[in-house]
Design a protein around this motif. Sequence first.
Motif, PDB file in Angstrom:
ATOM      1  N   VAL A 137       0.830  -1.215   0.000  1.00 49.81           N
ATOM      2  CA  VAL A 137       0.000   0.000   0.000  1.00 49.81           C
ATOM      3  C   VAL A 137       0.861   1.260   0.000  1.00 49.81           C
ATOM      4  N   ALA A 138       2.041   1.168   0.565  1.00 46.53           N
ATOM      5  CA  ALA A 138       2.960   2.304   0.578  1.00 46.53           C
ATOM      6  C   ALA A 138       4.364   1.791   0.847  1.00 46.53           C
ATOM      7  N   LEU A 139       5.337   2.668   0.617  1.00 49.17           N
ATOM      8  CA  LEU A 139       6.741   2.305   0.817  1.00 49.17           C
ATOM      9  C   LEU A 139       7.411   3.314   1.720  1.00 49.17           C
ATOM     10  N   VAL A 140       8.370   2.836   2.489  1.00 49.86           N
ATOM     11  CA  VAL A 140       9.083   3.712   3.409  1.00 49.86           C
ATOM     12  C   VAL A 140      10.581   3.535   3.202  1.00 49.86           C
ATOM     13  N   ALA A 141      11.321   4.650   3.248  1.00 46.40           N
ATOM     14  CA  ALA A 141      12.780   4.570   3.340  1.00 46.40           C
ATOM     15  C   ALA A 141      13.208   5.333   4.580  1.00 46.40           C
ATOM     16  N   ALA A 142      14.031   4.687   5.394  1.00 46.63           N
ATOM     17  CA  ALA A 142      14.474   5.326   6.631  1.00 46.63           C
ATOM     18  C   ALA A 142      15.904   4.920   6.906  1.00 46.63           C
ATOM     19  N   ASP A 143      16.513   5.563   7.894  1.00 42.72           N
ATOM     20  CA  ASP A 143      17.944   5.321   8.049  1.00 42.72           C
ATOM     21  C   ASP A 143      18.307   4.087   8.873  1.00 42.72           C
ATOM     22  N   SER A 144      17.325   3.324   9.304  1.00 40.54           N
ATOM     23  CA  SER A 144      17.634   1.998   9.840  1.00 40.54           C
ATOM     24  C   SER A 144      16.484   1.054   9.510  1.00 40.54           C
ATOM     25  N   PRO A 145      16.770  -0.235   9.442  1.00 44.63           N
ATOM     26  CA  PRO A 145      15.695  -1.195   9.151  1.00 44.63           C
ATOM     27  C   PRO A 145      14.595  -1.125  10.204  1.00 44.63           C
ATOM     28  N   ASP A 146      15.019  -0.950  11.446  1.00 45.76           N
ATOM     29  CA  ASP A 146      14.057  -0.921  12.531  1.00 45.76           C
ATOM     30  C   ASP A 146      13.125   0.290  12.408  1.00 45.76           C
ATOM     31  N   LEU A 147      13.719   1.436  12.100  1.00 40.60           N
ATOM     32  CA  LEU A 147      12.915   2.645  11.946  1.00 40.60           C
ATOM     33  C   LEU A 147      11.985   2.523  10.733  1.00 40.60           C
ATOM     34  N   ALA A 148      12.510   1.962   9.653  1.00 39.59           N
ATOM     35  CA  ALA A 148      11.673   1.788   8.463  1.00 39.59           C
ATOM     36  C   ALA A 148      10.466   0.923   8.796  1.00 39.59           C
ATOM     37  N   HIS A 149      10.717  -0.105   9.581  1.00 36.18           N
ATOM     38  CA  HIS A 149       9.649  -1.015   9.987  1.00 36.18           C
ATOM     39  C   HIS A 149       8.616  -0.276  10.847  1.00 36.18           C
ATOM     40  N   ARG A 150       9.125   0.518  11.797  1.00 35.19           N
ATOM     41  CA  ARG A 150       8.183   1.225  12.682  1.00 35.19           C
ATOM     42  C   ARG A 150       7.407   2.292  11.908  1.00 35.19           C
ATOM     43  N   ALA A 151       8.089   2.939  10.972  1.00 28.59           N
ATOM     44  CA  ALA A 151       7.396   3.966  10.179  1.00 28.59           C
ATOM     45  C   ALA A 151       6.300   3.328   9.326  1.00 28.59           C
TER      46      ALA A 151
END
Lengths: 776, 289, 162
Positions: free
Chosen positions: A102-116
């Motif tokens: 449904v959407a995609l996220v890019a973040a500076d850690s895998p954990d943060l990307a997951h939480r976002a």
Amino acid sequence: MSANPPAQRDIVRRPDARAKVTGKAVYAADLIRSSMLFASIVESPHPFARVRHVDAADARAMDGVEAVLTAADIPGRNQIGVIQKDQPAIVSDWVRHPGDCVALVAADSPDLAHRAAQAVRVDYEVLEPQLDTLKNLERNHPLIHPERDQRDNLCSRHKIRRGDMEAGWREADVVVEADLETGAQEHMYLEPMACLVTPEPDGRLRVEGSMQCPYYVQAAVASVTGLPFSKVRVIQGTTGGGFGGKEDTPSEFFSRCALLAQAVDRPVKLFLDREQDVRLTSKRHPTRMHYRVGAKQDGTLTAIEARIVGDAGAYATLTPVVMYRSTVHACGPYRVPNACVDTFGVYTNRVPSGAFRGFGAPQACFGIETMMDRVATALQLDPCEVRLRNALRPGDEAVTSHALPSCDGLEDTIRVARERSGWSQNWHPPGAGSTGRYRDGMGMATIHYGNSLGSPGWYLDASGAHLQVNRDGSVALAIGHTELGQGVLTVLPLIVAQALGVTREHVTMRPVDTDNLPDCGPTVASRATIMSGNAILDAAGQLLDRLRPLGAKLLDGEEDELQIEEGKLYIRSDPENFMTWEELAEEAFLANVHLAAVGWWVAPPSTFDSETGVGTCYFQYAYATHVARVQVDTWTGKVRVEKFTCVHDVGRAIYPAGIEGQVEGGVSQGVGYALLEDLRENPSGHILTHNFSTYILPSAMEAVPDVETVCLEYPAPHGPLGVRSVGEPAIIPVASAVACAIANAIGLPVDRIPCTAERLRLAWRSAAGEGGEIEA
Amino acid sequence: MTAQTPTRFGYLRCSSLEDVFKAVADHGERARIVAGGTDLVVGLQGRRLDPCMLVDLVRVPELHGIEKADDCLRIGAATTYSQLLESDLVSAHAPLLQQAAVEVGSVQIRNLGTLGGNLANASPAADGVPPLVALGAEVELVSRNGTRRVLCENFATGPGQSVLEAGEIVVAFLVPVCHEHDEGFFSKLGPRDQQAISIVSVTFSGRRVAGTRRYESVRIACGSVAPTVVRAFRAEEALSGIELEPETLFRSSRAILADISPIDDVRGSAEYRRDQAVGLLRSGLEALL
Amino acid sequence: MILVSFEVNGTAVRVEVEPQDTLLDVLRQSLGLLGSKEGCAEGECGACTVLLDGLPVTACLVLAAKVEGCSVTTIEGVASMWKGEEGALHPVQEAFIDVGAVQCGYCIPGMIVSAVSLLERDPSPDEKTLRQALAGNFCRCTGYNKIFEAVRRAANRMGGDL
């Protein structure tokens, strides 16, 4: 024609093995770039729903979250379907399977990307999941793809019509009929899906990852990013197994990763953890089948009616071509004068079914081979004799009303398997073997396998090879087919060596990179050796045309008399007076000889009439017969597979140890498919068996102790040096042979695979009465 | 460079029981004891567990060692399955524990997982627990308030639930040493022969009356067929003190059906579990006789 | 943050770790030892098998904070466990290459660590011991037959029979 005595062959060390045994091989998850971000997917929790609204504000506001993309943010075309354009990269309206993106996220850690990803709020109108293929085929059933012109859930439809069915039934002395079922199978390659996408300074995207088909990925990435193919460079990294699971599925995930990299202009890495990988990637098509087979008293087939319904899942992906293969192989390698085959791919709200080693053929094999045994049982014949009686001989028409090219090895696979497995001494009629708790049985399965893509895939059935001879004599080979563990890095240099007359140590392979060669098609359908091998022969021929006149001149002889082998060249009459390949290369360089060549090979076209099923279907076939010996523990339902005899007409065995590796691995996967690998879901279609503790792979404990591989070498018409496919033929008969062996051991029909211990035990108990002889 | 996740919870490596008590007292319910970590780490990865403090007791000396005292083996709670398998004392005095230990997970898991952790997690599928139950072992629970002993069979009260009180630690097992006529088996049905979680397990322990096919002091424990590992009292009754004949084993073994209450789950149906509980008991006994 | 000192492949290291970091995270991310692979992160597939104080464990199940004072051997350190020539591979590694036991290779680092550990404990394992020792390492490519052959061959070579 005879089997290769393994003791006499040279040890061929795989060029990729050293890096793999030392831990130095670089897989996608091992790629690290500075300023790299991590991707995460916002997954639909629902199998079927309408997306009303996506609110990414909270996720975007999180510190360290660099991008949250929805369908509206896609610069190119929101479409990644490989055959039918029914699959978006990011859903904009309907989610059609659990985990749909449904959407995609890019973040500076895998954990943060997951939480976002968890912080993205999606408002769904939840719909009833449609999971039953047979119901979904009915008219007026809710549509999984309402946007299509079609008012049904049919994804693919194929048929064969041959002869006169009424006549076929009339001629039959016996008619056997069965409803059969095969389960889904998860690839469970050891390396989960992973990639890294890096925006390059020149505006290109560099996509590296674990994949079978770089050109598919290139097309998908170009589609969604709006970039021309020339700005999408795809490089295959070391790939930790594919088995079809990394055929088209990487296109889906890598193109999403590319969207993020493009949006943030930074490298983005995507890797699925095991649970996600099982939940979100393709499976072998589960099927429901109905077979009806007529035969004369002596076992001669008179008619086959087959109906195979495959679960396509939520998107078409490769279903039309998988079901095509099921169709063509539905009646086995037998003379069938009258046939009626109908296959259906049906949309459901499951993760898409897709490519899995064998590609629709293992299911069809289970259908036809089960029926061959039942014909034998009904007529009190030896099932091996029934197969021999019906096996196609040169000149016979296959069910598609064309003679199979060069099928003289087929019968021989059956005969050799019978001999090597001790069939004549050990086979007993169903249920007539050992009594008591443990029951022994033998089962046989015979197959043909159409090599490469066949009629529907002919438009991409061409491949190239680039050969470059360096001044020092070393040879660099670039091809478009990927090493997945199956051994192309080993076998293709052997072909180069043979074609040029050098040693295999002269040859080095370049990484597969879409910059090297134009589209060589996918690394699937057991086609890499055939396609790249033929392209290599073409390239080598061009080089030899330039090098041989020079060699002859330097040796002061006639070109016709020049021999080049093992890195030496000489005039046949005077082998002592030779020069080395290295010297030739240096002389050629100094003479400005063009020392590179691109070879190209196009598969011979094949045909298939969509109304009648008449056609050549594939340009050549491989043949195999497997025999399984099993012991069934009737008290627990556990089956021990004791021995597999695997006889393959491989055309030409270039790398015998590699063939053994393919066969032994195919046996293991096939045994898993037959007995252990039971993909379970809850009533709404969410997969419950998403790790190694619940999805049961064979471990070292379950390894079949004795797997005998026998190679027959009837040269194929189109394979380089006579080669036929072996990668998929290695698995196709396995589960059927096991199922036939179980039925033979216990004297009960096996209608469904996987035939798990529980299913087998409960079936045995209900047949044998309460206690099921635990009380014996 | 450090790993990339922010701190989710604290970690304390304890070297004495007092350290453990203090840590648990300081952090209350959200303190989480970790020994081998084979279950806990999986829970942390999937975020099914969200502790505020991990209290690692694997280096507490009292939790280690296997020794024989009077009629008991004292086995430290942090003893790994591999250590159980290597112990001559266990092999001589409680071989049933080794029969089970070799069927736990894989070599890698057996090198990490501890017997104490297996009990403390109170999983009905635990393979280390049924032999403790069948052998009549006690567990020693220690807190600041003192030490108490509980029969292992009374330890778990439900899946993941036990009699363990706040501040209480599983310190050691006291396993009665076996008698020369004691026999037994641990029999497990898993989806694979190693690296598998039990679908059903049945453990039998009994004292053979010399020269007969009769057992006394029969204790039977079953895994994966009830909310906890359970004693099969009815089956014990049916199999005690009578001459066991191959022809009647099946009928006698069916008594176990009254002791178990399995459910359907991803590993197996209740029906199959019932069937196999009988089958495992029957075939195990047949092998003994 | 916790400061942890331990030994990796014979070299002392000190790293800062978070309590939830696993040994696998630290080996791969902090120490750049990428040979140990993540296949499941639940201790089931065996691709991350390393030796912890000489015993094979799945590094994904070991909290990094727990390895204080321990000695860890990864696939990168296996070759030096065998006193061969400088730069030579361990006989187990050699045997995997020689018999063609490697296909995709992802399970291989863990598989080799398990096999090396087995042969240290039992120089000539029987069939059952061999299978049990490798049962915690899944391979999807080979069917295990050539892996067994490789371990037997290595055992012979290490015993001087080859």
